[in-house]
Enzyme design. Structure first.
Site, PDB file in Angstrom:
ATOM      1  N   HIS A  72       0.981  -1.158  -0.115  1.00  0.00           N
ATOM      2  CA  HIS A  72      -0.026  -0.043   0.229  1.00  0.00           C
ATOM      3  C   HIS A  72       0.847   1.201   0.018  1.00  0.00           C
ATOM      4  CE1 HIS A  72      -4.088  -1.729   1.532  1.00  0.00           C
ATOM      5  NE2 HIS A  72      -3.426  -2.432   0.551  1.00  0.00           N
ATOM      6  N   TYR A 201      -9.281   5.279   7.708  1.00  0.00           N
ATOM      7  CA  TYR A 201      -9.262   5.472   9.425  1.00  0.00           C
ATOM      8  C   TYR A 201     -10.358   6.592   9.222  1.00  0.00           C
ATOM      9  CZ  TYR A 201      -4.938   3.313  10.217  1.00  0.00           C
ATOM     10  OH  TYR A 201      -3.797   2.140  10.546  1.00  0.00           O
ATOM     11  N   PRO A 293      -3.658   0.218  18.934  1.00  0.00           N
ATOM     12  CA  PRO A 293      -3.495  -0.257  17.478  1.00  0.00           C
ATOM     13  C   PRO A 293      -3.511   0.807  16.393  1.00  0.00           C
ATOM     14  CG  PRO A 293      -5.845  -0.876  18.485  1.00  0.00           C
ATOM     15  CD  PRO A 293      -4.827  -0.452  19.380  1.00  0.00           C
ATOM     16  N   LYS A 297       1.453  -0.193  15.223  1.00  0.00           N
ATOM     17  CA  LYS A 297       2.937  -0.115  15.424  1.00  0.00           C
ATOM     18  C   LYS A 297       3.309  -1.370  16.245  1.00  0.00           C
ATOM     19  CE  LYS A 297       4.268   3.465  13.465  1.00  0.00           C
ATOM     20  NZ  LYS A 297       4.103   2.689  12.117  1.00  0.00           N
ATOM     21  N   TYR A 384       3.731   6.946   9.970  1.00  0.00           N
ATOM     22  CA  TYR A 384       3.009   5.663   9.749  1.00  0.00           C
ATOM     23  C   TYR A 384       4.192   4.716   9.196  1.00  0.00           C
ATOM     24  CZ  TYR A 384      -0.937   3.028   8.381  1.00  0.00           C
ATOM     25  OH  TYR A 384      -1.794   1.979   8.176  1.00  0.00           O
TER      26      TYR A 384
HETATM   27  C1  PHB Z   1      -5.650  -4.470  11.109  1.00  0.00           C
HETATM   28  O1  PHB Z   1      -5.753  -4.767   9.923  1.00  0.00           O
HETATM   29  O2  PHB Z   1      -5.984  -5.511  11.730  1.00  0.00           O
HETATM   30  C2  PHB Z   1      -5.227  -3.173  11.282  1.00  0.00           C
HETATM   31  C3  PHB Z   1      -4.690  -2.291  10.492  1.00  0.00           C
HETATM   32  C4  PHB Z   1      -4.372  -1.199  10.765  1.00  0.00           C
HETATM   33  C5  PHB Z   1      -4.295  -0.681  12.125  1.00  0.00           C
HETATM   34  C6  PHB Z   1      -4.772  -1.604  13.189  1.00  0.00           C
HETATM   35  C7  PHB Z   1      -5.167  -2.682  12.636  1.00  0.00           C
HETATM   36  O3  PHB Z   1      -3.903   0.524  12.622  1.00  0.00           O
END
Ligand code: PHB
Ligand code: APR
Length: 394
Positions: A72, A201, A293, A297, A384
């Site tokens: 990505h 997000y 989460p 990280k 990120y």
């Molecule tokens: C996930 O795919 O489980 C996932 C992806 C990004 C995040 C947290 C969890 O920031």
């Protein structure tokens, strides 16, 4: 039994350490409380920084990840009903992330360990660590009703947040910093195509939501929920309906729902232990620190702890130098605190903390500023994609 390094825990930290030590010609035994199936049943995040994918390559387990993982180059931020793309590649001079589930990373590491014939004791009960303040530490455990002992030079505590290693350190020798957030994440995994080709997000007035994925046919979604919610209260239909309400009209329209394969609620926590080394015992990964989460990280930090630890142990055996092990804690903590700060901040701007309307407005203004400022976008993007492994406190 005798080995050079006794590793406690066969999660991603313990397994990756075992693999890197094996490449360096150092013997290790892994002692794990659960069964392999239990370890593989845990669903966790799925975004790998370049530094982590490089480490998996170095450990010789990157082949399937490169074949099946999704590269990505950006992700979307949704607030105030509008989506904005963070172009990671442009903002960081070409860096990307890899979407590949932690379960798959664990599976690849387990397979490599088995193929190399390296010893792992699963379903070890009553694991205890001893004598790490001396040069002759040892580990004891019970297996099939028999008590066993492993003598070693070092113990690596890779046994996660609830493990025995951190708990065995005298309270006077350890400092713990902790923040528990007033909400959790309800996660749902389903064999449905992801709503978008990249992650979304979302900060909505109804709370945070995240649209993630594991493949072109498997999606992972999350909703911010009160800590008092129980997963049984959330039918699949209720989950999909709430997710739609937190997305923009285009995404809500496109969302494909289906039965859940897994559904669970995880609390959010920021937690750091200082130091991470106690004589001949080292803590790595979730045993030493937890991040919320948001930003994914956790696994990435665990991977870099492990890299620093395997370098330090390699230096010890190859050059008879203690410099690496002496600097382990300080080196890890610098990186850990940087990631803790980012994860806390990203969590803070993306979640609804209370019903105070001014806080929601201020968050939207901050997000609006960040998305329209090159400096703001860069600060999100460079965190990120992750810090370089050798950042010297820059
Ligand atoms: C996930 O795919 O489980 C996932 C992806 C990004 C995040 C947290 C969890 O920031
Ligand atoms: N004895 C032996 N093994 C133990 C003990 C014990 N007393 N306690 C825990 N374990 C095992 C657990 O069963 C687990 O398999 O240690 C392992 C720790 O694995 P993880 O919790 O996955 O921690 P880690 O390997 O550091 O991985 C970090 O996990 O939580 C995510 O975000 C985090 O992605 C990051 C990753």
């Amino acid at each position: 039994m005798r080995t050079q390094v006794a590793i406690i825990g066969a999660g991603p930290s313990g397994l990756l350490l075992g693999q890197l030590l094996h490449k360096a010609g150092i013997d290790a035994v892994i002692v794990e409380r659960q069964s392999p199936d239990y370890v593989l049943g845990r669903i966790r995040a799925g975004v790998l920084e370049q530094v982590a994918t490089d480490l998996l390559d170095e450990a010789g387990v990157g082949e399937r990840m490169h074949r099946e993982g999704l590269v990505h180059t950006g992700f979307d931020m949704l607030f105030n009903g509008q989506r904005h793309r963070v172009d990671l590649e442009r903002l960081t001079g070409g860096k990307k992330v890899m979407v590949y589930g932690q379960t798959e990373v664990t599976r690849d590491l387990m397979a490599a360990r088995a193929a190399a014939g390296l010893p792992t004791v699963y379903e070890a009960a009553n694991v205890q660590v001893h004598g790490f303040d001396s040069t002759a530490p040892y580990v004891t455990y019970d297996k099939d009703g028999q008590s066993q002992r492993i003598d070693c030079d070092f113990i690596a505590g890779c046994d996660g947040f609830h493990g025995v290693c951190r708990a065995s350190v005298p309270r006077s020798a350890i400092k713990e910093f902790e923040k528990v957030y007033p909400f959790g994440w309800l996660g749902l995994l389903s064999d449905t195509p992801p709503v978008h080709h990249e992650l979304i997000y979302a900060n909505s007035p109804r709370g945070f939501a995240l649209c993630s994925q594991r493949s072109h046919t498997r999606s992972r979604y999350y909703l911010q929920v009160p800590l008092t919610d129980k997963v049984e209260q959330w039918s699949d239909d209720a989950f999909w309906a709430e997710l739609k309400l937190r997305l923009d009209p285009e995404a809500a329209e496109k969302l494909v729902s289906g039965p859940s394969i897994e559904k669970s609620i995880a609390p959010l926590r920021s937690f750091v232990t200082e130091p991470l080394r106690f004589g001949r015992l080292f803590l790595a990964g979730d045993a030493g620190h937890i991040v919320p989460p948001t930003g994914a990280k956790g696994l990435n930090l665990a991977a870099t702890d492990v890299k620093y630890l395997s370098n330090a142990l390699t230096e010890f055996y190859a050059e008879k130098s203690e410099a690496g092990i002496n600097h382990y804690s300080e080196k890890c903590l610098k990186r850990i605190w940087r990631a803790e700060r980012f994860s806390w901040w990203f969590t803070s701007i993306m979640h609804r903390f209370n019903d105070d309307p001014i806080m929601g407005k201020l968050q939207e203004a901050e997000l609006d500023y960040l998305m329209h400022s090159e400096a703001g976008l860069k600060t999100i993007a460079e965190n990120y994609v992750g810090l370089p492994l050798d950042f010297g406190g820059r």
